[in-house]
Motif scaffolding. Structure first.
Motif, PDB file in Angstrom:
ATOM      1  N   ILE A 208       0.868  -1.177   0.000  1.00 58.66           N
ATOM      2  CA  ILE A 208       0.000   0.000   0.000  1.00 58.66           C
ATOM      3  C   ILE A 208       0.904   1.226   0.000  1.00 58.66           C
ATOM      4  O   ILE A 208       1.822   1.341   0.815  1.00 58.66           O
ATOM      5  CB  ILE A 208      -0.896   0.052   1.254  1.00 58.66           C
ATOM      6  N   HIS A 209       0.641   2.146  -0.920  1.00 60.75           N
ATOM      7  CA  HIS A 209       1.341   3.426  -0.966  1.00 60.75           C
ATOM      8  C   HIS A 209       0.378   4.470  -0.434  1.00 60.75           C
ATOM      9  O   HIS A 209      -0.696   4.667  -1.006  1.00 60.75           O
ATOM     10  CB  HIS A 209       1.753   3.775  -2.396  1.00 60.75           C
ATOM     11  N   ALA A 210       0.754   5.113   0.666  1.00 60.34           N
ATOM     12  CA  ALA A 210      -0.089   6.155   1.251  1.00 60.34           C
ATOM     13  C   ALA A 210       0.629   7.493   1.073  1.00 60.34           C
ATOM     14  O   ALA A 210       1.851   7.564   1.140  1.00 60.34           O
ATOM     15  CB  ALA A 210      -0.322   5.868   2.729  1.00 60.34           C
ATOM     16  N   ARG A 211      -0.152   8.545   0.828  1.00 56.95           N
ATOM     17  CA  ARG A 211       0.430   9.874   0.644  1.00 56.95           C
ATOM     18  C   ARG A 211      -0.193  10.830   1.645  1.00 56.95           C
ATOM     19  O   ARG A 211      -1.400  10.859   1.831  1.00 56.95           O
ATOM     20  CB  ARG A 211       0.156  10.378  -0.781  1.00 56.95           C
ATOM     21  N   TYR A 212       0.670  11.612   2.317  1.00 57.01           N
ATOM     22  CA  TYR A 212       0.219  12.649   3.235  1.00 57.01           C
ATOM     23  C   TYR A 212      -0.054  13.928   2.446  1.00 57.01           C
ATOM     24  O   TYR A 212       0.386  14.081   1.311  1.00 57.01           O
ATOM     25  CB  TYR A 212       1.279  12.917   4.307  1.00 57.01           C
ATOM     26  N   ALA A 213      -0.754  14.877   3.047  1.00 57.64           N
ATOM     27  CA  ALA A 213      -1.106  16.135   2.383  1.00 57.64           C
ATOM     28  C   ALA A 213       0.131  16.905   1.939  1.00 57.64           C
ATOM     29  O   ALA A 213       0.109  17.596   0.926  1.00 57.64           O
ATOM     30  CB  ALA A 213      -1.964  17.001   3.305  1.00 57.64           C
ATOM     31  N   ASP A 214       1.256  16.766   2.668  1.00 57.23           N
ATOM     32  CA  ASP A 214       2.475  17.495   2.302  1.00 57.23           C
ATOM     33  C   ASP A 214       3.323  16.762   1.266  1.00 57.23           C
ATOM     34  O   ASP A 214       4.420  17.194   0.937  1.00 57.23           O
ATOM     35  CB  ASP A 214       3.313  17.811   3.541  1.00 57.23           C
ATOM     36  N   GLY A 215       2.829  15.628   0.751  1.00 55.14           N
ATOM     37  CA  GLY A 215       3.536  14.898  -0.291  1.00 55.14           C
ATOM     38  C   GLY A 215       4.400  13.748   0.198  1.00 55.14           C
ATOM     39  O   GLY A 215       4.862  12.938  -0.594  1.00 55.14           O
ATOM     40  N   VAL A 216       4.645  13.648   1.491  1.00 57.74           N
ATOM     41  CA  VAL A 216       5.435  12.538   2.029  1.00 57.74           C
ATOM     42  C   VAL A 216       4.668  11.250   1.797  1.00 57.74           C
ATOM     43  O   VAL A 216       3.439  11.200   1.928  1.00 57.74           O
ATOM     44  CB  VAL A 216       5.730  12.741   3.529  1.00 57.74           C
ATOM     45  N   LYS A 217       5.398  10.191   1.426  1.00 65.82           N
ATOM     46  CA  LYS A 217       4.783   8.901   1.143  1.00 65.82           C
ATOM     47  C   LYS A 217       5.104   7.915   2.259  1.00 65.82           C
ATOM     48  O   LYS A 217       6.204   7.896   2.787  1.00 65.82           O
ATOM     49  CB  LYS A 217       5.307   8.353  -0.180  1.00 65.82           C
ATOM     50  N   LEU A 218       4.139   7.091   2.568  1.00 62.24           N
ATOM     51  CA  LEU A 218       4.283   6.014   3.535  1.00 62.24           C
ATOM     52  C   LEU A 218       4.099   4.714   2.773  1.00 62.24           C
ATOM     53  O   LEU A 218       3.118   4.552   2.054  1.00 62.24           O
ATOM     54  CB  LEU A 218       3.229   6.148   4.635  1.00 62.24           C
ATOM     55  N   VAL A 219       5.054   3.800   2.891  1.00 66.08           N
ATOM     56  CA  VAL A 219       4.981   2.520   2.187  1.00 66.08           C
ATOM     57  C   VAL A 219       4.740   1.415   3.211  1.00 66.08           C
ATOM     58  O   VAL A 219       5.476   1.298   4.188  1.00 66.08           O
ATOM     59  CB  VAL A 219       6.279   2.243   1.394  1.00 66.08           C
TER      60      VAL A 219
END
Length: 149
Positions: A13-24
């Motif tokens: 799962i690739h998650a994206r925060y509002a500031d553009g940082v990605k969480l994998v």
């Protein structure tokens, strides 16, 4: 805060925060930093950590000039025991409640995207998937309590 978008890609799962940082979030290929690993990716590299308290970065100098050392963490299975003890004693748990709740919400939202097999938008202010009744329906289980008359 919690990510605003979740995109499943196979078991990852690739998650994206509002500031553009990605969480994998992925089921394998972790660096062995604990039982709850997470990797944050940005424009300059990535930071991976887990409940062991150890941290890895790429490039290696990404953490400089900060010194990141291991944090003395208890066995992850002790979390349940500590929670039950806190319920009994009414003392505050070791973990920050806001941080822990946001971490769990991020994981649960990722699980919903994975279950549905499609990208989802998420509103962290309301903890809902905007305009997506099917996804919102998976945010909780139906109540098992039945009313007796």
């Amino acid at each position: 805060t919690t990510p605003v978008e979740y995109v499943p890609d196979g078991g990852t799962i690739h998650a994206r925060y509002a500031d553009g940082v990605k969480l994998v979030m992925r089921p394998e290929g972790w660096m062995g930093l604990g039982t709850c690993p997470v990797r944050y990716e940005g424009d300059e590299g990535w930071v991976e950590t887990g409940d062991s308290g150890r941290v890895a970065t790429h490039p290696a100098n990404l953490a400089a000039p900060r010194e990141i050392g291991p944090v003395d963490q208890p066995d992850p299975t002790a979390h349940i025991v500590e929670f039950l003890e806190c319920v009994r004693s009414r003392r505050a748990p070791a973990g920050n409640a806001r941080v822990m709740s946001q971490s769990h919400i991020a994981c649960q939202a990722a699980g919903v995207a994975w279950q549905l097999g499609r990208s989802l938008r998420f509103n962290p202010a309301t903890d809902e998937f905007p305009d997506d009744g099917e996804a919102n329906g998976l945010r909780s289980r139906a109540s098992r309590h039945t009313r007796r008359v």
